[in-house]
Motif scaffolding. Structure first.
Motif, PDB file in Angstrom:
ATOM      1  N   ALA A  21      -3.519   4.023  -2.206  1.00 16.62           N
ATOM      2  CA  ALA A  21      -3.777   3.014  -3.231  1.00 16.62           C
ATOM      3  C   ALA A  21      -3.094   1.710  -2.868  1.00 16.62           C
ATOM      4  CB  ALA A  21      -3.273   3.485  -4.601  1.00 16.62           C
ATOM      5  N   VAL A  35       0.849  -1.197   0.000  1.00 14.48           N
ATOM      6  CA  VAL A  35       0.000   0.000   0.000  1.00 14.48           C
ATOM      7  C   VAL A  35       0.881   1.242   0.000  1.00 14.48           C
ATOM      8  CG1 VAL A  35      -1.724   1.322   1.314  1.00 14.48           C
ATOM      9  CG2 VAL A  35      -1.862  -1.181   1.244  1.00 14.48           C
ATOM     10  N   MET A  64       2.014  10.284  -5.718  1.00 15.60           N
ATOM     11  CA  MET A  64       1.177   9.154  -6.113  1.00 15.60           C
ATOM     12  C   MET A  64       1.105   9.038  -7.624  1.00 15.60           C
ATOM     13  SD  MET A  64      -0.678   6.552  -5.174  1.00 15.60           S
ATOM     14  CE  MET A  64      -1.176   6.760  -3.463  1.00 15.60           C
ATOM     15  N   ALA A  98       0.205   1.524  -9.345  1.00 22.26           N
ATOM     16  CA  ALA A  98      -1.009   1.523  -8.527  1.00 22.26           C
ATOM     17  C   ALA A  98      -2.023   0.542  -9.093  1.00 22.26           C
ATOM     18  CB  ALA A  98      -1.613   2.921  -8.461  1.00 22.26           C
ATOM     19  N   GLY A 120      -5.516   0.125  -9.600  1.00 14.05           N
ATOM     20  CA  GLY A 120      -6.755   0.893  -9.568  1.00 14.05           C
ATOM     21  C   GLY A 120      -6.505   2.367  -9.317  1.00 14.05           C
ATOM     22  N   GLU A 121      -7.583   3.110  -9.223  1.00 10.74           N
ATOM     23  CA  GLU A 121      -7.497   4.560  -9.060  1.00 10.74           C
ATOM     24  C   GLU A 121      -7.234   4.922  -7.604  1.00 10.74           C
ATOM     25  OE1 GLU A 121      -7.517   8.408 -10.631  1.00 10.74           O
ATOM     26  OE2 GLU A 121      -7.708   6.487 -11.684  1.00 10.74           O
ATOM     27  N   PRO A 122      -6.167   5.711  -7.319  1.00 14.22           N
ATOM     28  CA  PRO A 122      -5.932   6.168  -5.944  1.00 14.22           C
ATOM     29  C   PRO A 122      -7.119   6.980  -5.442  1.00 14.22           C
ATOM     30  CG  PRO A 122      -3.991   6.526  -7.301  1.00 14.22           C
ATOM     31  CD  PRO A 122      -5.096   6.151  -8.237  1.00 14.22           C
ATOM     32  N   ARG A 123      -7.387   6.884  -4.145  1.00 10.87           N
ATOM     33  CA  ARG A 123      -8.517   7.589  -3.545  1.00 10.87           C
ATOM     34  C   ARG A 123      -8.026   8.560  -2.474  1.00 10.87           C
ATOM     35  NH1 ARG A 123     -13.364   4.827  -4.207  1.00 10.87           N
ATOM     36  NH2 ARG A 123     -14.268   6.750  -3.343  1.00 10.87           N
ATOM     37  N   VAL A 155      -6.595  -0.660   2.549  1.00  8.74           N
ATOM     38  CA  VAL A 155      -7.061   0.558   1.877  1.00  8.74           C
ATOM     39  C   VAL A 155      -8.535   0.803   2.199  1.00  8.74           C
ATOM     40  CG1 VAL A 155      -7.555   1.602  -0.370  1.00  8.74           C
ATOM     41  CG2 VAL A 155      -5.349   0.495   0.035  1.00  8.74           C
ATOM     42  N   PRO A 167      -3.761  10.899  -1.050  1.00 12.89           N
ATOM     43  CA  PRO A 167      -4.313   9.716  -1.730  1.00 12.89           C
ATOM     44  C   PRO A 167      -3.722   8.414  -1.194  1.00 12.89           C
ATOM     45  CG  PRO A 167      -2.575  10.671  -3.068  1.00 12.89           C
ATOM     46  CD  PRO A 167      -2.646  11.489  -1.795  1.00 12.89           C
ATOM     47  N   GLN A 189     -10.461   4.013   4.681  1.00 11.60           N
ATOM     48  CA  GLN A 189     -11.590   4.832   4.231  1.00 11.60           C
ATOM     49  C   GLN A 189     -12.870   4.568   5.036  1.00 11.60           C
ATOM     50  OE1 GLN A 189     -11.526   5.300  -0.345  1.00 11.60           O
ATOM     51  NE2 GLN A 189     -10.344   3.435   0.023  1.00 11.60           N
ATOM     52  N   SER A 221       1.503   5.874 -10.140  1.00 11.46           N
ATOM     53  CA  SER A 221       0.432   5.486 -11.070  1.00 11.46           C
ATOM     54  C   SER A 221       0.910   5.520 -12.514  1.00 11.46           C
ATOM     55  CB  SER A 221      -0.779   6.417 -10.903  1.00 11.46           C
ATOM     56  OG  SER A 221      -1.353   6.265  -9.631  1.00 11.46           O
TER      57      SER A 221
END
Length: 283
Positions: free
Chosen positions: A248, A113, A122, A131, A133-136, A263, A246, A267, A126
């Protein structure tokens, strides 16, 4: 301009929310890239909670998290809580400057992570396909002026940092806290020459703790975490330099399921409560 003094008494509520965060530096070691590692395992608190947080998948095995230095206290605490909710897991952290961590990941350092202090580091991960998927964005953070206890130079804002005889520490411009500091200084139309440029926010904060500088620009969360050792000065231009954080899971994560679970946990409402109690802002 408002001067806030972050004392030990004023941080009592935070201490309750961040029980045992001091363990973040216990057992730390140098990984060779200038960053510190720590494990979230604590035999005294490992069974404090049971059951997976709402909506978070179960995990097992070792999970390695590369995280910005400003997350050290909260993530160490959250790592213990995650382990307690997932028996058999062990979360190990590598804390440091986000840019250096991103470079290590892109160079093949094994990690599950990545949690950065701004989108730029980030993005380098990416863009390199690192990464999964999309970092949040999971929290936001703002700056404050850290000063020695009692604010002996009577600093009230950014303009005071450029006064003759005032020694200032900043993060290097490549580091998220350094980039944010430059944005805030530009918004205030202030030009100054720091006596030192540090590679992460903890380095800049330590210069104030040791009395080597009169002030440093750090995150408000770091000022709060250091309550009782330093004071903090808020300034309006901080609103111009808010950092998004972010997170990911990584494409080459040795423990993909564990990475996804951690991850998701960060959240979750449970983790968000700890982060906001420490002074982070909700995304």
């Amino acid at each position: 301009m408002t001067i806030r003094r972050f004392t030990a008494a004023g941080a009592a509520a935070l201490v309750l929310a961040l029980a045992a965060t001091a363990c973040g530096s216990d057992g730390g070691s140098d990984t060779g890239n200038g960053t510190a590692t720590s494990t979230a395992t604590d035999s005294a608190t490992g069974s404090a909670t049971t059951g997976s947080p709402t909506g978070v998948p179960k995990a097992s095995g070792s999970i390695t998290v590369f995280a910005a230095a400003s997350l050290k206290e909260t993530f160490t605490d959250l790592g213990r809580k995650f382990e307690a909710a997932n028996p058999g897991t062990k979360v190990t952290f590598n804390f440091g400057g986000s840019s250096a961590l991103a470079a290590s990941i892109n160079s093949g350092a094994p990690a599950d992570v990545f949690a950065a202090a701004s989108p730029a580091p980030m993005k380098t991960v990416s863009d390199a396909g690192g990464a999964a998927g999309e970092p949040r964005t999971f929290v936001r953070n703002t700056l404050a002026i850290a000063v020695p206890e009692g604010n002996p130079k009577h600093l009230t804002g950014l303009a005071d940092l450029a006064a003759p005889g005032v020694k200032v520490a900043l993060c290097a411009k490549e580091v998220p806290c350094g980039a944010a500091a430059l944005t805030a200084l530009k918004a205030a139309n202030v030009t100054l020459t720091p006596v030192t440029l540090e590679q992460d926010v903890k380095g800049a904060l330590t210069k104030v703790e040791l009395g080597e500088v009169d002030a440093s620009l750090v995150y408000r969360t770091d000022v709060r975490a250091d309550a009782g050792k330093i004071d903090g000065v808020d300034f309006p231009e901080a609103a111009k330099a808010v950092n998004d954080y972010p997170i990911a899971a990584l494409a080459k994560a040795p423990n993909k399921d564990g990475a996804a679970a951690f991850v998701a946990y960060i959240q979750s409402p449970e983790a968000q409560q700890v982060l906001t109690a420490a002074g982070f802002q909700a995304p």
